[in-house]
Design a protein around this motif. Structure first.
Motif, PDB file in Angstrom:
ATOM      1  N   ALA A 110      -6.357   7.108  -1.036  1.00 30.30           N
ATOM      2  CA  ALA A 110      -5.054   6.846  -0.416  1.00 30.30           C
ATOM      3  C   ALA A 110      -5.140   6.903   1.105  1.00 30.30           C
ATOM      4  N   LEU A 111      -5.869   7.869   1.637  1.00 32.67           N
ATOM      5  CA  LEU A 111      -5.997   7.972   3.093  1.00 32.67           C
ATOM      6  C   LEU A 111      -6.705   6.754   3.664  1.00 32.67           C
ATOM      7  N   ARG A 112      -7.768   6.305   2.988  1.00 30.10           N
ATOM      8  CA  ARG A 112      -8.477   5.115   3.458  1.00 30.10           C
ATOM      9  C   ARG A 112      -7.572   3.896   3.425  1.00 30.10           C
ATOM     10  N   TRP A 113      -6.842   3.720   2.317  1.00 25.57           N
ATOM     11  CA  TRP A 113      -5.964   2.552   2.192  1.00 25.57           C
ATOM     12  C   TRP A 113      -4.824   2.612   3.194  1.00 25.57           C
ATOM     13  N   PHE A 114      -4.260   3.798   3.410  1.00 27.44           N
ATOM     14  CA  PHE A 114      -3.161   3.927   4.366  1.00 27.44           C
ATOM     15  C   PHE A 114      -3.653   3.645   5.784  1.00 27.44           C
ATOM     16  N   SER A 115      -4.842   4.145   6.125  1.00 29.38           N
ATOM     17  CA  SER A 115      -5.416   3.866   7.448  1.00 29.38           C
ATOM     18  C   SER A 115      -5.658   2.383   7.629  1.00 29.38           C
ATOM     19  N   LEU A 116      -6.204   1.748   6.605  1.00 29.51           N
ATOM     20  CA  LEU A 116      -6.436   0.308   6.665  1.00 29.51           C
ATOM     21  C   LEU A 116      -5.124  -0.454   6.787  1.00 29.51           C
ATOM     22  N   ALA A 117      -4.095  -0.014   6.074  1.00 36.00           N
ATOM     23  CA  ALA A 117      -2.790  -0.671   6.144  1.00 36.00           C
ATOM     24  C   ALA A 117      -2.193  -0.560   7.544  1.00 36.00           C
ATOM     25  N   ILE A 118      -2.376   0.582   8.191  1.00 34.84           N
ATOM     26  CA  ILE A 118      -1.871   0.742   9.557  1.00 34.84           C
ATOM     27  C   ILE A 118      -2.612  -0.180  10.512  1.00 34.84           C
ATOM     28  N   VAL A 119      -3.931  -0.264  10.376  1.00 32.25           N
ATOM     29  CA  VAL A 119      -4.715  -1.160  11.237  1.00 32.25           C
ATOM     30  C   VAL A 119      -4.293  -2.607  11.016  1.00 32.25           C
ATOM     31  N   ARG A 132       3.855   5.821  -5.548  1.00 31.58           N
ATOM     32  CA  ARG A 132       3.920   5.847  -7.010  1.00 31.58           C
ATOM     33  C   ARG A 132       2.686   6.465  -7.641  1.00 31.58           C
ATOM     34  N   ASP A 133       1.787   7.001  -6.822  1.00 33.25           N
ATOM     35  CA  ASP A 133       0.528   7.596  -7.294  1.00 33.25           C
ATOM     36  C   ASP A 133      -0.331   6.604  -8.063  1.00 33.25           C
ATOM     37  N   VAL A 161       0.841  -1.201   0.000  1.00 37.39           N
ATOM     38  CA  VAL A 161       0.000   0.000   0.000  1.00 37.39           C
ATOM     39  C   VAL A 161       0.875   1.249   0.000  1.00 37.39           C
ATOM     40  N   PHE A 162       1.924   1.244   0.814  1.00 34.85           N
ATOM     41  CA  PHE A 162       2.813   2.398   0.881  1.00 34.85           C
ATOM     42  C   PHE A 162       3.463   2.672  -0.472  1.00 34.85           C
TER      43      PHE A 162
END
Length: 119
Positions: free
Chosen positions: A33-42, A25-26, A19-20
């Protein structure tokens, strides 16, 4: 460290890294992106510390703790499907408006060519 914790840690780190990289790489739109990054952190936190889901299940009164991540995943998938449908509907409205504008431009060009051919 138990074997399942090693497995979940590796999977969560790979997911977070993927995800990062996609965000860097856009490849993911900024809105998502914010949703995916938040999900990746969880996923990373729960992958490194799977016992947290047992603690959360206890707080919520769930007697079978492994069902909590499954239930949350199902809810997140439903939300993702809903958001995808909303985006698809917005895109369809834009396509319809563009098609209408194109039809109006074509009609105007046809009128102008007919007007010039009469002269």
């Amino acid at each position: 460290m138990a074997y399942y914790q090693i497995f979940t840690s590796i999977i969560s780190i790979l997911f977070f890294g993927t995800v990062f990289l996609l965000i860097r790489r856009d490849s993911i739109l900024m809105g998502a992106a914010l949703r995916w990054f938040s999900l990746a952190i969880v996923v990373l936190v729960l992958g490194l510390y799977p016992q947290l889901s047992n603690i959360a299940a206890g707080w919520l009164g769930i007697s079978y703790p492994p069902i909590l991540p499954v239930t949350l995943t199902c809810v997140l998938l439903l939300i993702k499907a809903l958001l995808a449908d909303i985006e698809r509907a917005k895109a369809q409205v834009k396509v319809d408006r563009i098609a209408q504008k194109l039809a109006m431009i074509e009609m105007r060009v046809r009128e102008l060519t007919e007007h010039q051919s009469k002269e």
